[in-house]
Design an enzyme around this catalytic site. Structure first.
Site, PDB file in Angstrom:
ATOM      1  N   ARG A   1      -6.362  67.179  26.920  1.00 51.37           N
ATOM      2  CA  ARG A   1      -7.170  67.785  25.843  1.00 51.37           C
ATOM      3  C   ARG A   1      -6.902  69.268  25.672  1.00 51.37           C
ATOM      4  NH1 ARG A   1     -12.630  65.667  27.245  1.00 51.37           N
ATOM      5  NH2 ARG A   1     -12.146  63.464  27.248  1.00 51.37           N
TER       6      ARG A   1
ATOM      7  N   TYR B   1     -14.150  49.791  24.840  1.00 54.46           N
ATOM      8  CA  TYR B   1     -14.683  50.446  23.634  1.00 54.46           C
ATOM      9  C   TYR B   1     -14.959  49.424  22.533  1.00 54.46           C
ATOM     10  CZ  TYR B   1     -14.019  55.433  24.714  1.00 54.46           C
ATOM     11  OH  TYR B   1     -14.127  56.693  25.225  1.00 54.46           O
TER      12      TYR B   1
ATOM     13  N   ASP C   1      -5.709  60.022  18.975  1.00 54.61           N
ATOM     14  CA  ASP C   1      -6.838  59.452  19.694  1.00 54.61           C
ATOM     15  C   ASP C   1      -6.455  58.070  20.183  1.00 54.61           C
ATOM     16  OD1 ASP C   1      -9.667  57.902  19.741  1.00 54.61           O
ATOM     17  OD2 ASP C   1      -9.968  60.043  20.025  1.00 54.61           O
TER      18      ASP C   1
ATOM     19  N   ARG D   1     -11.524  71.384  21.205  1.00 50.01           N
ATOM     20  CA  ARG D   1     -12.576  72.206  20.600  1.00 50.01           C
ATOM     21  C   ARG D   1     -12.868  73.505  21.327  1.00 50.01           C
ATOM     22  NH1 ARG D   1     -17.280  67.898  20.344  1.00 50.01           N
ATOM     23  NH2 ARG D   1     -16.086  67.111  22.115  1.00 50.01           N
TER      24      ARG D   1
END
Length: 367
Positions: free
Chosen positions: A37, A164, A86, A41
């Protein structure tokens, strides 16, 4: 600049191959480092680029994926880039709808509830048609990197994606997905096989598009115990490595190093060492010496600083990195965190981590 869509031919010459050499077990002057990552963000420029549109729309825009992938490399002397994407693009390719819910994360509008729901999935996936946008992003980014560092492609592993698809989002117990393993073992294997087949084509396509290494994320390995892992995760992890390699050979594509990262799967390290991957990624909950003892000398290790260590003062980060390098040794080793960077981390601390790896590993190698 991420402007032109160029062909996957005639890529710029690679200037820094330290990460690839370490992955293959060759000697390096210093220990290479990248972060899971790293395009994320915690970077203000990332938040700015991402602000204008939906998360999955961003994943489907090659120019933006390229820009987001390059951002951390403008700030830090990282030794590899990882394509911005992703893991849930694979369930999308199978026809499932996933939306990113602010503050909650990804949610499936219609998760798999019954075995019959498997019939709703595409049984044959043309990865170029469904995931071509990832291939375009890889080709574009590989050109835009101008040979600075290698580009890593990735996919989620079958069990993690299955969990998921059944849970419909994140879960602390994975009880719905695990109940399938106990109640519907055959249907579980059908789903895992379908996922593995798509993942294999997807990873081969990433190499054809320009990826120079591949990482398989079994992020939910920790929810399985040794038995379930042996039955429902490991066979597919092995098969993916083997089949990707044989397809790369068949198609005369580069045999790129592959990394398996099975989070919290201490119980499986010996098996993972023999699963056909050049690199085994480690989370922060295992002693480096213990991991090395279990995995042996023929596989490169990657990891495993606790991501929360980056909240420490910079001097402390340096000390922790030095200790980590002394424990792993500077060769056959790629420094990384034990999981991804968190959104509230200070970019300067990420820089301190990267620089400490380079400085301490050079120092250890000299002496």
């Amino acid at each position: 600049t991420c402007s032109l869509l160029r062909s996957p031919k005639g890529f710029p010459k690679l200037k820094n191959d330290t990460f690839l050499r370490a992955a293959r077990g060759e000697d390096t002057e210093y220990t290479p480092v990248w972060c899971m990552r790293q395009a994320g963000r915690y970077l203000p420029e990332f938040r700015e680029t991402r602000a204008s549109q939906d998360f999955f729309a961003t994943c489907q825009t090659p120019k933006l994926c390229c820009e987001l992938t390059l951002q951390p490399l403008r700030r830090f002397p990282l030794d590899a880039a990882i394509i911005f994407s992703d893991i849930l693009v694979v369930p999308q390719a199978l026809g499932m709808e996933v939306v990113m819910v602010p503050g909650k994360g990804p949610m499936f509008t219609e998760p798999l509830k019954e075995v019959e729901d498997l019939l709703k999935l595409r049984q044959k996936v043309d990865v170029t048609a469904e995931l071509g946008y990832v291939f375009q992003a890889i080709t574009l980014t590989r050109h835009s990197l101008e040979g600075k560092v290698p580009l890593i492609g990735f996919s989620g592993a079958p069990w993690t994606l299955m969990s998921y698809m059944i849970e419909g989002g994140g879960s602390t117990t994975m009880a719905k997905a695990k109940s399938w393993l106990y109640r519907h073992p055959e249907a579980s294997h059908r789903l895992l096989r379908l996922l593995a087949d798509v993942i294999i084509d997807y990873l081969v396509g990433q190499v054809a598009a320009g990826a120079q290494a591949l990482q398989l994320f079994e992020s939910h390995a920790g929810h399985l115990g040794p038995e379930l892992f042996q039955d429902f995760a490991l066979p597919y992890i092995r098969d993916i490595a083997q089949t990707v390699k044989s397809k790369l050979k068949e198609e005369a594509l580069p045999l790129v190093p592959m990394i398996i990262f099975a989070k919290d799967a201490h119980y499986a390290l010996r098996d993972l060492a023999h699963a056909g991957y050049e690199v085994v990624g480690l989370d922060w909950t295992i002693w480096p010496q213990e991991a090395r003892a279990q995995i042996g000398k023929d596989v490169t290790l990657q990891g495993n600083l606790d991501p929360c260590a980056l909240y420490a003062p910079k001097e402390k980060i340096g000390e922790l990195v030095k200790k980590m390098l002394e424990s792993f040794g500077t060769q056959r080793y790629i420094a990384n965190l034990g999981h991804g960077l968190y959104p509230d981390m200070n970019p300067e601390h990420v820089g301190a981590f990267v620089e400490a790896v380079h400085a301490h590993s050079r120092h250890i190698n000299k002496h």
